[in-house]
Scaffold this motif. Structure first.
Motif, PDB file in Angstrom:
ATOM      1  N   ARG A   1      50.784  29.038  52.321  1.00  0.00           N
ATOM      2  CA  ARG A   1      49.861  29.033  51.209  1.00  0.00           C
ATOM      3  C   ARG A   1      49.222  30.311  50.754  1.00  0.00           C
ATOM      4  NH1 ARG A   1      46.992  23.139  53.202  1.00  0.00           N
ATOM      5  NH2 ARG A   1      49.065  21.952  52.762  1.00  0.00           N
ATOM      6  N   LEU A   2      48.842  31.254  51.819  1.00  0.00           N
ATOM      7  CA  LEU A   2      48.286  32.344  51.421  1.00  0.00           C
ATOM      8  C   LEU A   2      49.329  33.427  50.595  1.00  0.00           C
ATOM      9  CD1 LEU A   2      45.860  34.520  51.752  1.00  0.00           C
ATOM     10  CD2 LEU A   2      46.893  35.100  53.949  1.00  0.00           C
ATOM     11  N   VAL A   3      50.380  33.467  50.959  1.00  0.00           N
ATOM     12  CA  VAL A   3      51.426  34.246  50.250  1.00  0.00           C
ATOM     13  C   VAL A   3      51.671  33.659  48.876  1.00  0.00           C
ATOM     14  CG1 VAL A   3      53.887  34.763  50.153  1.00  0.00           C
ATOM     15  CG2 VAL A   3      52.652  34.765  52.390  1.00  0.00           C
ATOM     16  N   ALA A   4      51.566  32.213  48.700  1.00  0.00           N
ATOM     17  CA  ALA A   4      51.547  31.698  47.408  1.00  0.00           C
ATOM     18  C   ALA A   4      50.668  32.202  46.481  1.00  0.00           C
ATOM     19  CB  ALA A   4      51.857  30.177  47.506  1.00  0.00           C
ATOM     20  N   LEU A   5      49.285  32.110  47.302  1.00  0.00           N
ATOM     21  CA  LEU A   5      47.965  32.355  46.534  1.00  0.00           C
ATOM     22  C   LEU A   5      48.149  33.819  46.090  1.00  0.00           C
ATOM     23  CD1 LEU A   5      45.105  31.666  45.638  1.00  0.00           C
ATOM     24  CD2 LEU A   5      44.356  32.250  47.777  1.00  0.00           C
TER      25      LEU A   5
ATOM     26  N   LEU B   1      50.890  35.776  45.231  1.00  0.00           N
ATOM     27  CA  LEU B   1      51.590  35.867  44.352  1.00  0.00           C
ATOM     28  C   LEU B   1      51.279  35.459  42.988  1.00  0.00           C
ATOM     29  CD1 LEU B   1      54.733  34.919  46.205  1.00  0.00           C
ATOM     30  CD2 LEU B   1      54.376  37.372  45.517  1.00  0.00           C
ATOM     31  N   PHE B   2      50.570  34.286  43.195  1.00  0.00           N
ATOM     32  CA  PHE B   2      49.837  33.764  41.934  1.00  0.00           C
ATOM     33  C   PHE B   2      48.715  34.572  41.315  1.00  0.00           C
ATOM     34  CE2 PHE B   2      46.454  30.901  40.319  1.00  0.00           C
ATOM     35  CZ  PHE B   2      46.862  30.540  39.057  1.00  0.00           C
ATOM     36  N   VAL B   3      47.825  34.990  41.998  1.00  0.00           N
ATOM     37  CA  VAL B   3      46.963  35.905  41.709  1.00  0.00           C
ATOM     38  C   VAL B   3      47.527  37.207  41.142  1.00  0.00           C
ATOM     39  CG1 VAL B   3      44.675  37.313  42.396  1.00  0.00           C
ATOM     40  CG2 VAL B   3      45.046  34.801  43.281  1.00  0.00           C
ATOM     41  N   GLY B   4      48.317  37.814  41.763  1.00  0.00           N
ATOM     42  CA  GLY B   4      48.935  39.046  41.176  1.00  0.00           C
ATOM     43  C   GLY B   4      49.620  38.886  39.697  1.00  0.00           C
ATOM     44  N   ALA B   5      50.453  37.690  39.603  1.00  0.00           N
ATOM     45  CA  ALA B   5      51.075  37.265  38.214  1.00  0.00           C
ATOM     46  C   ALA B   5      49.783  37.038  37.168  1.00  0.00           C
ATOM     47  CB  ALA B   5      52.020  36.220  38.485  1.00  0.00           C
ATOM     48  N   TRP B   6      48.974  36.487  37.833  1.00  0.00           N
ATOM     49  CA  TRP B   6      47.773  36.160  36.960  1.00  0.00           C
ATOM     50  C   TRP B   6      46.974  37.629  36.614  1.00  0.00           C
ATOM     51  CZ3 TRP B   6      42.760  33.091  38.730  1.00  0.00           C
ATOM     52  CH2 TRP B   6      41.890  33.017  37.838  1.00  0.00           C
ATOM     53  N   GLN B   7      46.840  38.344  37.259  1.00  0.00           N
ATOM     54  CA  GLN B   7      46.224  39.881  36.972  1.00  0.00           C
ATOM     55  C   GLN B   7      47.226  40.324  35.861  1.00  0.00           C
ATOM     56  OE1 GLN B   7      43.155  40.750  37.865  1.00  0.00           O
ATOM     57  NE2 GLN B   7      43.395  42.787  36.785  1.00  0.00           N
ATOM     58  N   LEU B   8      48.405  40.641  36.226  1.00  0.00           N
ATOM     59  CA  LEU B   8      49.314  40.968  35.132  1.00  0.00           C
ATOM     60  C   LEU B   8      49.169  40.315  33.885  1.00  0.00           C
ATOM     61  CD1 LEU B   8      52.211  41.828  37.555  1.00  0.00           C
ATOM     62  CD2 LEU B   8      50.695  43.623  36.595  1.00  0.00           C
ATOM     63  N   ALA B   9      49.091  38.900  33.821  1.00  0.00           N
ATOM     64  CA  ALA B   9      49.319  38.418  32.682  1.00  0.00           C
ATOM     65  C   ALA B   9      47.876  38.146  31.578  1.00  0.00           C
ATOM     66  CB  ALA B   9      49.675  36.822  32.774  1.00  0.00           C
TER      67      ALA B   9
ATOM     68  N   LEU C   1      37.946  36.882  23.970  1.00  0.00           N
ATOM     69  CA  LEU C   1      38.537  35.660  23.631  1.00  0.00           C
ATOM     70  C   LEU C   1      40.119  35.363  24.133  1.00  0.00           C
ATOM     71  CD1 LEU C   1      37.457  35.208  20.062  1.00  0.00           C
ATOM     72  CD2 LEU C   1      36.556  34.036  21.780  1.00  0.00           C
ATOM     73  N   LEU C   2      40.554  36.538  24.781  1.00  0.00           N
ATOM     74  CA  LEU C   2      41.948  36.639  25.118  1.00  0.00           C
ATOM     75  C   LEU C   2      41.720  35.806  26.738  1.00  0.00           C
ATOM     76  CD1 LEU C   2      43.189  39.909  23.774  1.00  0.00           C
ATOM     77  CD2 LEU C   2      43.668  37.482  22.960  1.00  0.00           C
ATOM     78  N   PHE C   3      43.150  35.605  27.123  1.00  0.00           N
ATOM     79  CA  PHE C   3      43.209  34.944  28.595  1.00  0.00           C
ATOM     80  C   PHE C   3      42.893  36.329  29.249  1.00  0.00           C
ATOM     81  CE2 PHE C   3      45.522  34.465  32.361  1.00  0.00           C
ATOM     82  CZ  PHE C   3      45.374  33.062  32.650  1.00  0.00           C
ATOM     83  N   PRO C   4      41.766  35.968  30.413  1.00  0.00           N
ATOM     84  CA  PRO C   4      41.163  36.841  31.014  1.00  0.00           C
ATOM     85  C   PRO C   4      41.995  37.117  32.426  1.00  0.00           C
ATOM     86  CG  PRO C   4      40.120  34.856  31.455  1.00  0.00           C
ATOM     87  CD  PRO C   4      41.028  34.563  30.456  1.00  0.00           C
ATOM     88  N   THR C   5      41.870  38.316  32.929  1.00  0.00           N
ATOM     89  CA  THR C   5      42.444  38.619  34.236  1.00  0.00           C
ATOM     90  C   THR C   5      41.779  37.936  35.352  1.00  0.00           C
ATOM     91  OG1 THR C   5      40.970  40.602  34.417  1.00  0.00           O
ATOM     92  CG2 THR C   5      43.254  40.955  33.146  1.00  0.00           C
ATOM     93  N   ALA C   6      42.667  38.092  36.544  1.00  0.00           N
ATOM     94  CA  ALA C   6      41.893  37.595  37.781  1.00  0.00           C
ATOM     95  C   ALA C   6      40.469  38.131  37.978  1.00  0.00           C
ATOM     96  CB  ALA C   6      42.735  37.424  38.869  1.00  0.00           C
ATOM     97  N   THR C   7      40.175  39.467  37.992  1.00  0.00           N
ATOM     98  CA  THR C   7      39.115  40.141  38.145  1.00  0.00           C
ATOM     99  C   THR C   7      37.931  39.867  37.194  1.00  0.00           C
ATOM    100  OG1 THR C   7      40.108  41.975  36.731  1.00  0.00           O
ATOM    101  CG2 THR C   7      40.323  42.101  39.268  1.00  0.00           C
ATOM    102  N   ARG C   8      38.390  39.533  35.904  1.00  0.00           N
ATOM    103  CA  ARG C   8      37.345  39.220  34.992  1.00  0.00           C
ATOM    104  C   ARG C   8      36.800  37.660  35.398  1.00  0.00           C
ATOM    105  NH1 ARG C   8      36.942  37.809  29.326  1.00  0.00           N
ATOM    106  NH2 ARG C   8      39.275  38.116  28.920  1.00  0.00           N
TER     107      ARG C   8
END
Length: 265
Positions: free
Chosen positions: A25-29, A31-39, A46-53
């Motif tokens: 689950r940690l590995v999946a998390l 990968l998910f956060v990394g993809a979120w940050q890039l997207a 108003l745009l889709f925020p990054t994980a850090t924001r």
């Protein structure tokens, strides 16, 4: 093909352990956060925020106390609703399984609740109870109670007849039969219904908070939406998801222990 079998068995054994599941689950998390940050895109709010924001928005909501207060109020509705689901659903399921008249009278209504989208009943609940705590609890109960009733009834019906006949031959009365034989044997099936009901109760909690906006995270989401705080809305949503995952993991752990206890019995 034969050479890869031990490796597959080893991988399967690792994923069945607590630490193996946690690592997966940690590995999946990650990968998910990394993809979120890039997207994400932080060029404008108003745009889709990054994980850090989103994390910054979460910290701000926790620091000013709005998110903990909202979760506390919402958690009260979920706790009361889920307690009602279990305390009414399990006895009702047992009655349905043991008494044909109760089955004929009660089962169609709970089957109806499973078959229809419960969200269609939310306006009716709101019209009857208003923007109240009772209305949110009622929505949560409507979402989850059918799963406990139906699974409890199925579990009781599937109790082995040789167990009940043996207990009867030793002179067990109805109360002893139920508490010492039927309920322990049916407990794994009942726990399955409880786990499914918790998932549905969490959905009902979110629906109630977003439609019957009176307090809790629902009012917080409405406030943030009105101010176009996309990162804040996403932070609240992700917090709800994480809380739900933790609760479901806890119930799954209890279910596994009950299943092991049942096998040992």
């Amino acid at each position: 093909m034969q050479a890869g079998a031990p490796q597959r068995r080893l991988a399967g054994n690792l994923t069945e352990t607590f630490w193996g599941r946690a690592a997966l689950r940690l590995v999946a998390l990650v990968l998910f956060v990394g993809a979120w940050q890039l997207a994400g895109d932080d060029s404008i709010d108003l745009l889709f925020p990054t994980a850090t924001r989103t994390l910054d928005a979460f910290v701000e909501l926790v620091r000013d106390g709005r998110l903990p207060l909202g979760l506390l109020i919402t958690g009260q509705a979920l706790a009361v609703g889920f307690a009602i689901i279990v305390s009414i659903g399990v006895p009702t399921g047992v009655l349905v399984a043991r008494f044909p008249l109760a089955d004929r009278v009660v089962t169609p209504y709970f089957t109806f609740l499973v078959a229809i989208p419960i969200i269609a009943l939310v306006p009716v609940v709101q019209a009857l109870l208003g923007l109240t705590f009772a209305a949110r609890v009622t929505v949560i109960v409507l979402f989850g109670i059918s799963y406990v009733v139906i699974n409890s009834a199925i579990a009781v019906r599937r109790v082995r007849t040789d167990l009940t006949e043996m207990a009867r031959s030793f002179g067990a009365g109805r109360l002893a039969m139920m508490t010492e034989v039927v309920l322990p044997a049916a407990l794994p099936g009942i726990m399955t219904g409880v786990r499914l009901a918790l998932g549905q109760a969490l959905i009902g909690m979110v629906v109630a908070e977003l439609t019957i906006v009176g307090a809790g995270v629902g009012s917080l989401i409405a406030e943030l939406q009105g101010r176009f705080k996309v990162a804040g809305v996403l932070a609240v949503a992700m917090t709800i998801v994480l809380v739900g995952l933790c609760l479901l993991s806890l119930v799954e752990m209890m279910e596994r222990r009950v299943n092991r206890w049942s096998v040992q019995k």
